[in-house]
Design a protein around this motif. Structure first.
Motif, short mmCIF file in Angstrom:
data_model
loop_
_atom_site.label_atom_id
_atom_site.label_comp_id
_atom_site.label_asym_id
_atom_site.label_seq_id
_atom_site.Cartn_x
_atom_site.Cartn_y
_atom_site.Cartn_z
N MET A 71 0.83 -1.19 0.00
CA MET A 71 0.00 0.00 0.00
C MET A 71 0.87 1.25 0.00
SD MET A 71 -3.07 0.95 2.52
CE MET A 71 -3.41 2.61 2.94
N LEU A 72 0.46 2.23 -0.77
CA LEU A 72 1.19 3.49 -0.85
C LEU A 72 0.96 4.30 0.43
CD1 LEU A 72 0.23 4.29 -4.53
CD2 LEU A 72 2.45 3.49 -3.70
N PRO A 73 2.01 4.89 1.01
CA PRO A 73 1.86 5.56 2.30
C PRO A 73 0.98 6.81 2.28
CG PRO A 73 4.05 5.97 1.41
CD PRO A 73 3.39 4.95 0.52
N ILE A 74 0.75 7.41 1.14
CA ILE A 74 -0.01 8.66 1.07
C ILE A 74 -1.52 8.42 1.01
CG2 ILE A 74 0.02 8.89 -1.45
CD1 ILE A 74 0.50 11.74 1.12
N LEU A 75 -1.95 7.21 0.66
CA LEU A 75 -3.38 6.96 0.46
C LEU A 75 -4.17 7.24 1.72
CD1 LEU A 75 -3.33 3.72 -1.71
CD2 LEU A 75 -3.42 6.11 -2.45
N GLY A 76 -5.35 7.85 1.54
CA GLY A 76 -6.21 8.17 2.67
C GLY A 76 -6.46 9.66 2.76
N SER A 77 -6.98 10.06 3.91
CA SER A 77 -7.33 11.47 4.14
C SER A 77 -6.37 12.09 5.15
CB SER A 77 -8.76 11.57 4.68
OG SER A 77 -9.67 11.05 3.75
N PRO A 88 -8.55 19.68 -7.72
CA PRO A 88 -7.89 18.40 -7.99
C PRO A 88 -6.37 18.54 -7.88
CG PRO A 88 -8.50 19.46 -10.05
CD PRO A 88 -9.03 20.33 -8.94
N LEU A 89 -5.73 17.44 -7.53
CA LEU A 89 -4.27 17.37 -7.54
C LEU A 89 -3.86 16.73 -8.84
CD1 LEU A 89 -3.73 16.02 -3.91
CD2 LEU A 89 -4.05 18.39 -4.67
N THR A 90 -2.77 17.19 -9.42
CA THR A 90 -2.29 16.63 -10.68
C THR A 90 -0.86 16.14 -10.49
OG1 THR A 90 -1.53 18.79 -11.48
CG2 THR A 90 -3.78 18.13 -12.06
N THR A 91 -0.46 15.27 -11.39
CA THR A 91 0.90 14.74 -11.42
C THR A 91 1.33 14.24 -10.05
OG1 THR A 91 1.29 16.58 -12.96
CG2 THR A 91 3.15 15.17 -12.47
N VAL A 92 0.49 13.43 -9.41
CA VAL A 92 0.84 12.86 -8.09
C VAL A 92 1.80 11.71 -8.31
CG1 VAL A 92 -0.05 11.81 -5.98
CG2 VAL A 92 -1.47 13.47 -7.23
N VAL A 93 2.97 11.81 -7.68
CA VAL A 93 4.01 10.78 -7.81
C VAL A 93 4.44 10.36 -6.42
CG1 VAL A 93 6.32 10.24 -8.65
CG2 VAL A 93 4.81 11.73 -10.00
N THR A 139 -6.32 8.81 -3.45
CA THR A 139 -6.83 7.49 -3.80
C THR A 139 -5.97 6.92 -4.92
OG1 THR A 139 -8.42 8.43 -5.36
CG2 THR A 139 -9.20 8.03 -3.12
N GLU A 140 -6.13 5.61 -5.16
CA GLU A 140 -5.37 4.94 -6.23
C GLU A 140 -6.31 4.00 -6.96
OE1 GLU A 140 -3.33 1.59 -8.03
OE2 GLU A 140 -4.30 1.43 -6.09
N ALA A 141 -6.26 4.06 -8.28
CA ALA A 141 -7.04 3.14 -9.12
C ALA A 141 -6.21 2.79 -10.34
CB ALA A 141 -8.36 3.78 -9.53
N ASP A 142 -6.08 1.51 -10.59
CA ASP A 142 -5.32 1.03 -11.75
C ASP A 142 -3.91 1.61 -11.80
OD1 ASP A 142 -7.52 -0.48 -12.63
OD2 ASP A 142 -8.36 1.28 -13.66
N GLY A 143 -3.28 1.73 -10.62
CA GLY A 143 -1.90 2.20 -10.55
C GLY A 143 -1.72 3.70 -10.65
N VAL A 144 -2.81 4.45 -10.72
CA VAL A 144 -2.74 5.92 -10.83
C VAL A 144 -3.22 6.54 -9.53
CG1 VAL A 144 -3.58 7.94 -12.08
CG2 VAL A 144 -3.12 5.82 -13.32
N ILE A 145 -2.40 7.42 -8.95
CA ILE A 145 -2.76 8.11 -7.72
C ILE A 145 -3.44 9.43 -8.10
CG2 ILE A 145 -1.95 9.06 -5.53
CD1 ILE A 145 0.62 7.36 -5.98
N THR A 146 -4.59 9.68 -7.50
CA THR A 146 -5.28 10.95 -7.69
C THR A 146 -5.61 11.54 -6.33
OG1 THR A 146 -7.44 9.87 -7.81
CG2 THR A 146 -6.30 10.24 -9.90
N GLY A 147 -6.02 12.79 -6.33
CA GLY A 147 -6.36 13.40 -5.06
C GLY A 147 -7.06 14.73 -5.21
N THR A 148 -7.56 15.22 -4.08
CA THR A 148 -8.19 16.53 -4.00
C THR A 148 -7.71 17.23 -2.74
OG1 THR A 148 -10.11 15.67 -2.81
CG2 THR A 148 -10.30 15.84 -5.22
N ALA A 149 -7.79 18.55 -2.78
CA ALA A 149 -7.53 19.39 -1.61
C ALA A 149 -8.76 20.25 -1.40
CB ALA A 149 -6.30 20.26 -1.83
#
Length: 104
Positions: free
Chosen positions: A1-7, A44-49, A26-36
């Protein structure tokens, strides 16, 4: 699990005061997305690495002023915290700290 996932409850210490926001990753199909989200907007958050415990992303905000931010943090999975900085163009770095919200 990626350490950043969650709220996360995040604080950004800016020259005009401390701004508080809720970040959700959140993560779906290997892509991390997010919101602030703040009381005035959700963006939306972009280019989350995620590279181990280091996480970077970009976001645009319109309040309190229009800015494009580059954010760079390190997640401490043991303490459930994150810390790092954000930068908007040539403006000085802003300290970023956060605490993971409990799940469940």
């Amino acid at each position: 699990m990626l350490p950043i996932l969650g709220s996360w409850d995040v604080s950004l210490k800016t020259p005009i005061g401390t701004l508080r926001a809720t970040y959700v990753f959140t993560e779906a199909d290997g892509v991390i997305t997010g919101t602030a989200s703040t009381t005035s907007e959700t963006v939306p958050l972009t280019t989350v690495v995620c590279d181990g415990s280091r996480v970077t992303w970009q976001q645009s905000v319109t309040h309190p002023m229009r800015l494009n931010l580059d954010v760079d943090v390190v997640v401490d999975d043991d303490d459930q915290t994150l810390s790092g900085h954000s930068r908007a163009g040539r403006l000085p770095r802003t300290a970023v700290t956060g605490i993971r919200r409990p799940t469940g």
